[in-house]
Design a protein around this motif. Sequence first.
Motif, PDB file in Angstrom:
ATOM      1  N   MET A   1       0.832  -1.048   0.004  1.00  0.00           N
ATOM      2  CA  MET A   1       0.090  -0.048   0.157  1.00  0.00           C
ATOM      3  C   MET A   1       0.817   1.256   0.101  1.00  0.00           C
ATOM      4  O   MET A   1       1.783   1.312   0.820  1.00  0.00           O
ATOM      5  N   SER A   2       0.526   2.062  -0.730  1.00  0.00           N
ATOM      6  CA  SER A   2       1.263   3.310  -0.891  1.00  0.00           C
ATOM      7  C   SER A   2       0.995   4.293   0.346  1.00  0.00           C
ATOM      8  O   SER A   2      -0.087   4.538   0.769  1.00  0.00           O
ATOM      9  N   THR A   3       2.116   5.203   0.791  1.00  0.00           N
ATOM     10  CA  THR A   3       1.980   6.092   1.852  1.00  0.00           C
ATOM     11  C   THR A   3       2.269   7.313   1.096  1.00  0.00           C
ATOM     12  O   THR A   3       2.906   7.485   0.238  1.00  0.00           O
ATOM     13  N   HIS A   4       1.582   8.484   1.713  1.00  0.00           N
ATOM     14  CA  HIS A   4       1.748   9.823   0.930  1.00  0.00           C
ATOM     15  C   HIS A   4       2.176  10.737   2.302  1.00  0.00           C
ATOM     16  O   HIS A   4       0.985  11.216   2.860  1.00  0.00           O
ATOM     17  N   PRO A   5       3.073  10.910   2.361  1.00  0.00           N
ATOM     18  CA  PRO A   5       3.595  11.948   3.346  1.00  0.00           C
ATOM     19  C   PRO A   5       2.871  13.385   3.137  1.00  0.00           C
ATOM     20  O   PRO A   5       2.495  13.882   2.027  1.00  0.00           O
ATOM     21  N   THR A   6       2.870  14.174   4.150  1.00  0.00           N
ATOM     22  CA  THR A   6       2.405  15.471   4.012  1.00  0.00           C
ATOM     23  C   THR A   6       3.178  16.337   2.964  1.00  0.00           C
ATOM     24  O   THR A   6       4.407  16.300   3.012  1.00  0.00           O
ATOM     25  N   LEU A   7       2.528  17.221   2.123  1.00  0.00           N
ATOM     26  CA  LEU A   7       3.358  17.829   1.150  1.00  0.00           C
ATOM     27  C   LEU A   7       4.328  18.949   1.882  1.00  0.00           C
ATOM     28  O   LEU A   7       4.075  19.523   2.954  1.00  0.00           O
ATOM     29  N   PRO A   8       5.488  18.974   1.250  1.00  0.00           N
ATOM     30  CA  PRO A   8       6.568  19.925   1.916  1.00  0.00           C
ATOM     31  C   PRO A   8       5.897  21.314   1.753  1.00  0.00           C
ATOM     32  O   PRO A   8       5.308  21.681   0.959  1.00  0.00           O
ATOM     33  N   GLN A   9       6.861  22.157   2.499  1.00  0.00           N
ATOM     34  CA  GLN A   9       6.457  23.461   2.403  1.00  0.00           C
ATOM     35  C   GLN A   9       6.426  24.144   1.069  1.00  0.00           C
ATOM     36  O   GLN A   9       5.423  24.893   0.706  1.00  0.00           O
ATOM     37  N   THR A  10       7.343  23.674   0.265  1.00  0.00           N
ATOM     38  CA  THR A  10       7.146  24.444  -1.285  1.00  0.00           C
ATOM     39  C   THR A  10       5.885  23.892  -1.865  1.00  0.00           C
ATOM     40  O   THR A  10       5.710  24.575  -2.963  1.00  0.00           O
ATOM     41  N   GLN A  11       5.261  22.799  -1.513  1.00  0.00           N
ATOM     42  CA  GLN A  11       3.774  22.533  -2.099  1.00  0.00           C
ATOM     43  C   GLN A  11       2.706  23.097  -1.325  1.00  0.00           C
ATOM     44  O   GLN A  11       1.729  22.542  -1.782  1.00  0.00           O
ATOM     45  N   GLN A  12       2.907  23.654  -0.471  1.00  0.00           N
ATOM     46  CA  GLN A  12       1.784  23.999   0.163  1.00  0.00           C
ATOM     47  C   GLN A  12       0.943  25.323  -0.657  1.00  0.00           C
ATOM     48  O   GLN A  12       1.477  25.981  -1.288  1.00  0.00           O
ATOM     49  N   PRO A  13      -0.325  25.473  -0.521  1.00  0.00           N
ATOM     50  CA  PRO A  13      -0.996  26.389  -1.113  1.00  0.00           C
ATOM     51  C   PRO A  13      -0.707  28.053  -0.791  1.00  0.00           C
ATOM     52  O   PRO A  13      -0.227  28.293   0.136  1.00  0.00           O
ATOM     53  N   GLY A  14      -0.879  28.700  -2.259  1.00  0.00           N
ATOM     54  CA  GLY A  14      -0.587  30.202  -1.923  1.00  0.00           C
ATOM     55  C   GLY A  14      -1.770  30.736  -1.229  1.00  0.00           C
ATOM     56  O   GLY A  14      -2.972  30.193  -0.939  1.00  0.00           O
ATOM     57  N   PRO A  15      -1.695  32.043  -1.080  1.00  0.00           N
ATOM     58  CA  PRO A  15      -2.729  33.003  -0.335  1.00  0.00           C
ATOM     59  C   PRO A  15      -4.054  32.799  -1.236  1.00  0.00           C
ATOM     60  O   PRO A  15      -5.183  33.014  -0.389  1.00  0.00           O
ATOM     61  N   GLU A  16      -3.962  32.394  -2.409  1.00  0.00           N
ATOM     62  CA  GLU A  16      -5.442  32.445  -3.132  1.00  0.00           C
ATOM     63  C   GLU A  16      -6.207  31.299  -3.037  1.00  0.00           C
ATOM     64  O   GLU A  16      -6.975  30.930  -3.731  1.00  0.00           O
ATOM     65  N   ALA A  17      -5.372  30.302  -2.301  1.00  0.00           N
ATOM     66  CA  ALA A  17      -6.157  28.971  -2.502  1.00  0.00           C
ATOM     67  C   ALA A  17      -7.292  28.471  -2.005  1.00  0.00           C
ATOM     68  O   ALA A  17      -8.149  27.952  -2.479  1.00  0.00           O
ATOM     69  N   ALA A  18      -7.705  29.464  -1.096  1.00  0.00           N
ATOM     70  CA  ALA A  18      -9.230  29.272  -0.643  1.00  0.00           C
ATOM     71  C   ALA A  18     -10.132  29.492  -1.567  1.00  0.00           C
ATOM     72  O   ALA A  18     -11.191  28.954  -1.586  1.00  0.00           O
ATOM     73  N   GLU A  19      -9.786  30.346  -2.570  1.00  0.00           N
ATOM     74  CA  GLU A  19     -10.776  30.593  -3.709  1.00  0.00           C
ATOM     75  C   GLU A  19     -10.907  29.712  -4.741  1.00  0.00           C
ATOM     76  O   GLU A  19     -11.698  29.635  -5.793  1.00  0.00           O
ATOM     77  N   ARG A  20      -9.621  28.633  -4.726  1.00  0.00           N
ATOM     78  CA  ARG A  20      -9.665  27.454  -5.756  1.00  0.00           C
ATOM     79  C   ARG A  20     -10.494  26.239  -5.187  1.00  0.00           C
ATOM     80  O   ARG A  20     -10.499  26.002  -4.078  1.00  0.00           O
ATOM     81  N   ILE A  21     -11.367  25.869  -6.118  1.00  0.00           N
ATOM     82  CA  ILE A  21     -12.250  24.698  -5.711  1.00  0.00           C
ATOM     83  C   ILE A  21     -11.805  23.319  -6.447  1.00  0.00           C
ATOM     84  O   ILE A  21     -11.744  23.528  -7.562  1.00  0.00           O
ATOM     85  N   ALA A  22     -11.366  22.371  -5.711  1.00  0.00           N
ATOM     86  CA  ALA A  22     -11.377  21.085  -6.285  1.00  0.00           C
ATOM     87  C   ALA A  22     -12.585  20.363  -7.040  1.00  0.00           C
ATOM     88  O   ALA A  22     -13.492  20.324  -6.253  1.00  0.00           O
ATOM     89  N   GLN A  23     -12.473  20.164  -8.397  1.00  0.00           N
ATOM     90  CA  GLN A  23     -13.584  19.449  -8.811  1.00  0.00           C
ATOM     91  C   GLN A  23     -13.108  18.080  -9.125  1.00  0.00           C
ATOM     92  O   GLN A  23     -12.138  17.677  -9.542  1.00  0.00           O
ATOM     93  N   HIS A  24     -14.378  17.028  -8.923  1.00  0.00           N
ATOM     94  CA  HIS A  24     -14.324  15.530  -9.080  1.00  0.00           C
ATOM     95  C   HIS A  24     -13.891  15.369 -10.431  1.00  0.00           C
ATOM     96  O   HIS A  24     -14.426  15.798 -11.479  1.00  0.00           O
ATOM     97  N   ARG A  25     -12.812  14.456 -10.765  1.00  0.00           N
ATOM     98  CA  ARG A  25     -12.604  14.152 -12.020  1.00  0.00           C
ATOM     99  C   ARG A  25     -12.732  12.525 -12.156  1.00  0.00           C
ATOM    100  O   ARG A  25     -12.460  11.923 -11.223  1.00  0.00           O
ATOM    101  N   ARG A  26     -12.727  12.173 -13.442  1.00  0.00           N
ATOM    102  CA  ARG A  26     -12.823  10.663 -13.780  1.00  0.00           C
ATOM    103  C   ARG A  26     -11.949  10.218 -14.799  1.00  0.00           C
ATOM    104  O   ARG A  26     -12.083  11.060 -16.049  1.00  0.00           O
ATOM    105  N   TYR A  27     -10.877   9.510 -14.476  1.00  0.00           N
ATOM    106  CA  TYR A  27      -9.862   9.482 -15.407  1.00  0.00           C
ATOM    107  C   TYR A  27      -9.738   8.140 -16.102  1.00  0.00           C
ATOM    108  O   TYR A  27      -9.940   7.048 -15.385  1.00  0.00           O
ATOM    109  N   LEU A  28      -9.155   7.956 -17.258  1.00  0.00           N
ATOM    110  CA  LEU A  28      -8.901   6.716 -17.992  1.00  0.00           C
ATOM    111  C   LEU A  28      -7.351   6.481 -17.902  1.00  0.00           C
ATOM    112  O   LEU A  28      -6.528   7.436 -18.447  1.00  0.00           O
ATOM    113  N   MET A  29      -6.820   5.514 -17.436  1.00  0.00           N
ATOM    114  CA  MET A  29      -5.144   5.311 -17.512  1.00  0.00           C
ATOM    115  C   MET A  29      -4.968   3.863 -18.114  1.00  0.00           C
ATOM    116  O   MET A  29      -5.917   2.857 -17.995  1.00  0.00           O
ATOM    117  N   CYS A  30      -3.856   3.551 -18.340  1.00  0.00           N
ATOM    118  CA  CYS A  30      -3.306   2.309 -18.887  1.00  0.00           C
ATOM    119  C   CYS A  30      -1.888   1.792 -18.305  1.00  0.00           C
ATOM    120  O   CYS A  30      -1.074   2.562 -18.397  1.00  0.00           O
TER     121      CYS A  30
END
Length: 294
Positions: free
Chosen positions: A1-30
């Motif tokens: 099972m994969s583990t996913h550590p907390t994102l490091p500081q360089t990957q944390q959201p910027g000041p406008e992140a509260a305005e961004r909304i994640a939308q559900h996606r459905r993807y096809l992969m191979c």
Amino acid sequence: MSTHPTLPQTQQPGPEAAERIAQHRRYLMCRPEHFTVSYRINPWMEPARPTDTAKALRQWQELHDTYLRLGHEVELIDPVPGLPDMVYTANGGFIIDGRALGVRFRVPERRGEERPFMDWFAAHGFEVIEPVEVQEGEGDFLLVGDTILAGTGFRSVGDSHREVADVFGREVVSLRLIDPRFYHLDTAIAVLDPVQGHSGVDRANIAYLPTAFDDHSRAVLAERFPDAIAVSDEDGAVFGLNTASDGRNVIVSPRAVGFIGQLRDRGYIPVPVDLSELLLGGGGIKCCTLELRG
């Protein structure tokens, strides 16, 4: 099972992140079970350079698991022996509102993929339209709001832009690519947010590499997307624009350091995933990801 550590500081959201909304996606992969570079159909491919299928599988799995961790759905199409580029599912079709337009590859090495993808779409409830013109699916067709950005210059022919407009009843904006390293539109433009602005003006929802386009296309992009992120040649050259975004989280190459900073400044959350082995075949994050819009 994969583990996913907390994102490091360089990957944390910027000041406008509260305005961004994640939308559900459905993807096809191979899964890249048969991945190798045995021919050369783009400048990235060097058959004499060894490839590591096990490494490609590990990197692909991390991308797959990242989508699940972010709450998205991932469907899988079975890989076919002898078709090493099937991993690049974005080239398998273009889907809007449950209608799936199949593809006609320009290069003979990939034509064996056409039927397996259309068969998969049909088996999973999509209305399948067999294409007439040469085009390579979501590699050259990108949906932004109600508009389809369509690439030409290396793979998809200009007549395919009229065909996709007829199939989906959408406005199509044609863009010409001029650098053979960026042979598909999804290597030179990243759609960051599906929301289209008011009065026909799109606000900060794409990023693009200006040098990948001819003068006319650059002018069109500047007019239609005045707040777009212009990405450097250095970040473009590591396939930084070959990303997948849910409107908040942007899966991106960790080597696109400048672009990662630009994303954070605009309030997006960069999520770096390394697909360096699959880049040996001329593909990256977006290439491995076909959006299934039901």
